[in-house]
Write an enzyme that holds these catalytic residues in place. Sequence first.
Site, short mmCIF file in Angstrom:
data_model
loop_
_atom_site.label_atom_id
_atom_site.label_comp_id
_atom_site.label_asym_id
_atom_site.label_seq_id
_atom_site.Cartn_x
_atom_site.Cartn_y
_atom_site.Cartn_z
N TRP A 344 0.84 -1.21 0.00
CA TRP A 344 0.00 0.00 0.00
C TRP A 344 0.86 1.25 0.00
O TRP A 344 0.39 2.35 -0.24
CB TRP A 344 -0.95 0.00 1.21
CG TRP A 344 -0.29 0.22 2.55
CD1 TRP A 344 0.88 -0.33 2.99
CD2 TRP A 344 -0.77 1.03 3.62
NE1 TRP A 344 1.15 0.08 4.28
CE2 TRP A 344 0.15 0.92 4.70
CE3 TRP A 344 -1.88 1.84 3.80
CZ2 TRP A 344 -0.01 1.59 5.91
CZ3 TRP A 344 -2.05 2.50 5.01
CH2 TRP A 344 -1.12 2.38 6.04
N ASP A 345 2.15 1.07 0.27
CA ASP A 345 3.09 2.20 0.27
C ASP A 345 2.94 3.00 -1.03
O ASP A 345 3.10 4.22 -1.05
CB ASP A 345 4.54 1.70 0.36
CG ASP A 345 4.79 0.78 1.55
OD1 ASP A 345 3.86 0.06 1.95
OD2 ASP A 345 5.92 0.76 2.07
N GLU A 486 0.55 -2.52 12.52
CA GLU A 486 0.82 -3.97 12.42
C GLU A 486 1.20 -4.60 13.76
O GLU A 486 1.51 -5.79 13.81
CB GLU A 486 1.92 -4.20 11.38
CG GLU A 486 1.44 -3.85 9.98
CD GLU A 486 2.52 -4.01 8.92
OE1 GLU A 486 3.71 -3.97 9.26
OE2 GLU A 486 2.15 -4.17 7.75
N GLN A 599 2.59 2.32 14.04
CA GLN A 599 2.58 3.40 13.06
C GLN A 599 1.22 4.09 13.05
O GLN A 599 0.27 3.58 13.63
CB GLN A 599 2.88 2.83 11.68
CG GLN A 599 1.86 1.82 11.19
CD GLN A 599 2.42 0.87 10.14
OE1 GLN A 599 2.82 -0.23 10.47
NE2 GLN A 599 2.43 1.29 8.89
O1 IFM Z 1 3.62 -1.43 4.06
C1 IFM Z 1 4.53 -1.35 5.11
C2 IFM Z 1 3.79 -1.57 6.41
O2 IFM Z 1 2.82 -0.59 6.62
C3 IFM Z 1 4.76 -1.57 7.56
N1 IFM Z 1 5.74 -2.59 7.35
C4 IFM Z 1 6.52 -2.40 6.13
C5 IFM Z 1 5.62 -2.36 4.91
C6 IFM Z 1 6.44 -2.08 3.64
O3 IFM Z 1 7.00 -0.82 3.69
#
Ligand code: IFM
Length: 752
Positions: A344-345, A486, A599
């Site tokens: 989703w980045d 997460e 996050q």
């Molecule tokens: O997409 C991210 C996730 O939100 C946090 N862990 C790393 C992933 C890849 O950057």
Amino acid sequence: MAMIYKDPWVLKENKFDHLHLGKTEAIMSQGNGYMGLRACAEERYTGECRGLFVSGTFNKFDETEVTELPNCADMTEMEIFLNGKLFSLQKGNIKSYSKELCLKSGELKRSIVWCSDKGERYNLSFLRIVSLKNLHTIAQKVTITPLSGDTTLSLACGINAQITNSGSQHFSEGAKRFYEKRYMQLVATTTESKIDFVFSTDTTLSVNSKKQIAMNRRRIFSKYDAYVAKGQTVTIEKISTVHTTRDKQTENLSLEQLQEFALKNLKQQVTLGYAGILQDSKTRWDELVWQNIPIEIETDNIKDILAVRFAQYHLQIMAPAHDNRMNIGAKGLSGEGYKGHTFWDTEIFALPYYIFSQPSTALSLLQYRYLSLPGARQKAADGGYKGAQYPWESAWLTDGEVTPLFGGADIVTGLPTPILTGQLEIHITCDVVYGIWQYYKASQDESFMREYGYEIVFDCANFWASRLQEGSDGLLHINNVIGPDEYKDGIDDDAFTNHFAKWNLLLAVEYYNKLQGSDVSDVFERLKGKISLDCKLWEDKASKTYVPMPNERGIIPQNRTFLDLKQIDLTKYKNQTQVGTIYKDYNQHQICNMQVCKQADVLLLILLMENLFSPKAKQANWNYYEPRTLHDSSLSLSTHSILASDMGQEDLAYELFERACNIDMGENMSSSNEGIHAGSIGGIWQCVVFGFAGFRVTENTIRLAPKLPKHWRSLNFYLWLKGEKIKVTVTHKGVDVSKEGYIAIPLNSSPF
Ligand code: IFM
């Protein structure tokens, strides 16, 4: 600390640090969206991670591993002996050293004065470019001047295909050949996806030399022996190219034809020489970025200017804008991290840059999501659902879900920690829809929507309609997920996921009704029979979807249980210098049961869906969640920085922006080992444009509510809106928006 931020165009280190090679290898990596090359030294070092990655060339090593972007043959390596002594910065003495990446030209440069352990001094310079003009070309220029006496130079270089991805060898060895006693070519084929790679290279020396050609397993190279007098400079130019059978431009060629084509291309590049390739590439950088969409900050803080250019540089080289079958990896093309996979980045963190700066790249990235719909439909069907469910991690179009099943060690059990995101982090489906919605809002690109966009929005709505579960309260819930945070897994009614799922359903209803009443009913004709178009169902499901709203204290519960979880003193982790230190004390299960966020989660929801919440709720949730968020994901800081700007906390907004910039560019020498953080780099742009300039596209209008950092005198940037480019100038006195002709976009300067 070896990083220097004195020149607003140059990222520089002035001390060779053999323990932290990964830092500059990643942050000074070069590329052009077709390929990415880590900025490893020509000479080899223990602890280095050499890397060349070609977009979209995924391969699965074996059944126990997921598909990944293979680390391909190295053409930059040079073994240099001077008077019989191997040139290595770990031997002899370093008299002076600098390694720098010029963002303007994309050129990497190392300048060294080295003294061998025999006491002989040499001046060496290493220049390198990955062309932005000819996407297949890598050019190197090395100069060596003996300073204390005559020397013999012995050089070995060529193509080294012994490279692996941390031990996984993705290639079968193919043909190796010298042409015309000079050009070298090596073919390698990925073991499972059967993509042929053709690596070609040529080396020239400016002095007479004795040359020997050699081949061994997965390697082809030449050895040169030359005599260089004291004070004389020998110049070595090495021009290399990479082509693959995945390249669109040559997809109809057989392997033999591709080899011929590659050789011809190499010869053309060799005639240009290093200087010509550099010039062409520099011109392209100006055309595409530095003269086209510059971001100009007037400030005495050079690091701020550098950081924003660093972001633009990486956003340019990470995006495979040349091919809509490819997308951006979480580490761009700068390392093996996250196996080259797309998350989703892209949509939430990087895409806004392209939407407003390079709409054609945004379009291509979204077309990738359209082309990978079959995998998304398969994923939904595999879970027993309808419609399209995007994989949490994506690779090639037909790969579907590619999230690995296990990660790092569990501090309590000593076993590898299971990775549940592939099964549970389902908000990616509406993140993709959000990306489409944003692009459409900014571009008004109706033809994209008709051909691609509406179908994605509708079929993702079909997924949500089937994924929602009726609860004992008669409402629809989404259970057993991972939200953006997460640190919480297997949770129910994640605020972000539920709100976005409902929004996706409502958006489908809105678009359906709009199409109904328009003359574009051919969209329905095309989609009827292909996907379900049950608008009533979407409407009904949306109306019954439970969405967590602010409680009596104004707090939106992040999920059904979050507010009841135990609270611990997080000071130690909030003050950490390395991310993820909480895992040194607790395992995932324990962290899952605490009020701690990895996050931005609820706060990201508030940022992306600001109309749903009052300014009061925004403030209350900020007060609640900011202290509980560890920013253990690089994606987090930019969200908090923008919100801090929105709420008028300028100092904090700037501090969070600085921290976001430091994720890659800063003094932590290990944070970028596996590659740069693509989403976070997109976030740097967002901090500036959405945060400090307070820019948003709202319904039929744009908003600019600037909160310029105190020490910035002005900020200029360009935005593409409705197919037109506008210039925004922000000072402490106000905002100016200009373009040739008149502006049809009404301005609204209120922040909420
Ligand atoms: O997409 C991210 C996730 O939100 C946090 N862990 C790393 C992933 C890849 O950057």
